[in-house]
Design an enzyme around this catalytic site. Sequence first.
Site, PDB file in Angstrom:
ATOM      1  N   HIS A 117      42.789  39.684  42.754  1.00  0.00           N
ATOM      2  CA  HIS A 117      43.339  39.257  44.039  1.00  0.00           C
ATOM      3  C   HIS A 117      44.515  38.325  43.796  1.00  0.00           C
ATOM      4  O   HIS A 117      44.853  38.006  42.661  1.00  0.00           O
ATOM      5  CB  HIS A 117      42.266  38.588  44.916  1.00  0.00           C
ATOM      6  CG  HIS A 117      41.854  37.219  44.482  1.00  0.00           C
ATOM      7  ND1 HIS A 117      41.368  36.275  45.361  1.00  0.00           N
ATOM      8  CD2 HIS A 117      41.849  36.605  43.277  1.00  0.00           C
ATOM      9  CE1 HIS A 117      41.075  35.162  44.724  1.00  0.00           C
ATOM     10  NE2 HIS A 117      41.357  35.332  43.445  1.00  0.00           N
TER      11      HIS A 117
ATOM     12  N   CYS B  52      47.063  30.545  41.890  1.00  0.00           N
ATOM     13  CA  CYS B  52      46.374  31.702  42.471  1.00  0.00           C
ATOM     14  C   CYS B  52      47.289  32.553  43.352  1.00  0.00           C
ATOM     15  O   CYS B  52      46.862  33.551  43.911  1.00  0.00           O
ATOM     16  CB  CYS B  52      45.135  31.266  43.235  1.00  0.00           C
ATOM     17  SG  CYS B  52      43.847  30.640  42.136  1.00  0.00           S
TER      18      CYS B  52
ATOM     19  N   HIS C 117      45.627  37.998  39.688  1.00  0.00           N
ATOM     20  CA  HIS C 117      44.702  37.648  38.617  1.00  0.00           C
ATOM     21  C   HIS C 117      43.333  38.211  38.948  1.00  0.00           C
ATOM     22  O   HIS C 117      43.120  38.739  40.033  1.00  0.00           O
ATOM     23  CB  HIS C 117      44.636  36.123  38.430  1.00  0.00           C
ATOM     24  CG  HIS C 117      44.130  35.393  39.627  1.00  0.00           C
ATOM     25  ND1 HIS C 117      44.899  35.171  40.751  1.00  0.00           N
ATOM     26  CD2 HIS C 117      42.917  34.843  39.869  1.00  0.00           C
ATOM     27  CE1 HIS C 117      44.180  34.498  41.637  1.00  0.00           C
ATOM     28  NE2 HIS C 117      42.978  34.291  41.131  1.00  0.00           N
TER      29      HIS C 117
ATOM     30  N   HIS D 167      38.783  38.121  38.428  1.00  0.00           N
ATOM     31  CA  HIS D 167      37.572  37.320  38.270  1.00  0.00           C
ATOM     32  C   HIS D 167      36.389  38.210  37.919  1.00  0.00           C
ATOM     33  O   HIS D 167      36.309  39.363  38.362  1.00  0.00           O
ATOM     34  CB  HIS D 167      37.219  36.591  39.575  1.00  0.00           C
ATOM     35  CG  HIS D 167      38.217  35.566  39.975  1.00  0.00           C
ATOM     36  ND1 HIS D 167      38.297  34.335  39.369  1.00  0.00           N
ATOM     37  CD2 HIS D 167      39.178  35.583  40.928  1.00  0.00           C
ATOM     38  CE1 HIS D 167      39.267  33.639  39.933  1.00  0.00           C
ATOM     39  NE2 HIS D 167      39.821  34.377  40.882  1.00  0.00           N
TER      40      HIS D 167
ATOM     41  N   HIS E   2      36.042  46.288  40.729  1.00  0.00           N
ATOM     42  CA  HIS E   2      37.231  46.761  40.007  1.00  0.00           C
ATOM     43  C   HIS E   2      38.345  47.204  40.949  1.00  0.00           C
ATOM     44  O   HIS E   2      39.043  48.181  40.694  1.00  0.00           O
ATOM     45  CB  HIS E   2      36.861  47.869  39.011  1.00  0.00           C
ATOM     46  CG  HIS E   2      36.222  47.309  37.782  1.00  0.00           C
ATOM     47  ND1 HIS E   2      34.874  47.007  37.744  1.00  0.00           N
ATOM     48  CD2 HIS E   2      36.742  46.965  36.585  1.00  0.00           C
ATOM     49  CE1 HIS E   2      34.599  46.518  36.545  1.00  0.00           C
ATOM     50  NE2 HIS E   2      35.704  46.468  35.823  1.00  0.00           N
TER      51      HIS E   2
ATOM     52  N   GLU F 298      33.203  32.425  41.845  1.00  0.00           N
ATOM     53  CA  GLU F 298      34.468  32.955  41.360  1.00  0.00           C
ATOM     54  C   GLU F 298      34.622  32.684  39.866  1.00  0.00           C
ATOM     55  O   GLU F 298      35.181  33.492  39.124  1.00  0.00           O
ATOM     56  CB  GLU F 298      35.607  32.322  42.149  1.00  0.00           C
ATOM     57  CG  GLU F 298      36.921  33.029  42.018  1.00  0.00           C
ATOM     58  CD  GLU F 298      37.948  32.488  42.979  1.00  0.00           C
ATOM     59  OE1 GLU F 298      38.187  33.158  44.000  1.00  0.00           O
ATOM     60  OE2 GLU F 298      38.498  31.407  42.723  1.00  0.00           O
TER      61      GLU F 298
END
Length: 133
Positions: free
Chosen positions: A14, A23, A27, A29, A68, A123
């Site tokens: 995201h 952010c 990137h 998680h 994914h 996260e």
Amino acid sequence: MYLVTKRIDFCYGHRLLDYDGICKHPHGHNAVVEVDVRTDQLDARNMVADFSDIKRIVKGWIDQELDHKMILRNDDPLVAALQKMGEPVYLLDSNPTAERIAQLIYDKSREHGLPVSRVTVWETPTSWATYTA
């Protein structure tokens, strides 16, 4: 009061638009989701809910819709480029923060008939958000 919790792992990417921090860049998680189901009376099986039912409903939805995939705000300029390349995306009407993803999973779980009382999205191992109605 009885409470059961099911843990579900998934990966997503995201970024946050209109955000002044790292952010704002795409990137990913390795998220952990905790789904709480609460009741004051056990069912005929002496259960709050069967863990396999929670897994089937919540993990099934997450695997199909979020795992994914890039979770992006619907007006993110990346959306068109990713879709053109055939990359999987899930679109939200707001920034895909951990808070918003927790609410999304809560809402979808309830829509599928699971009496969820709380959803927490980890996260990172040290950062999480919780949604409860």
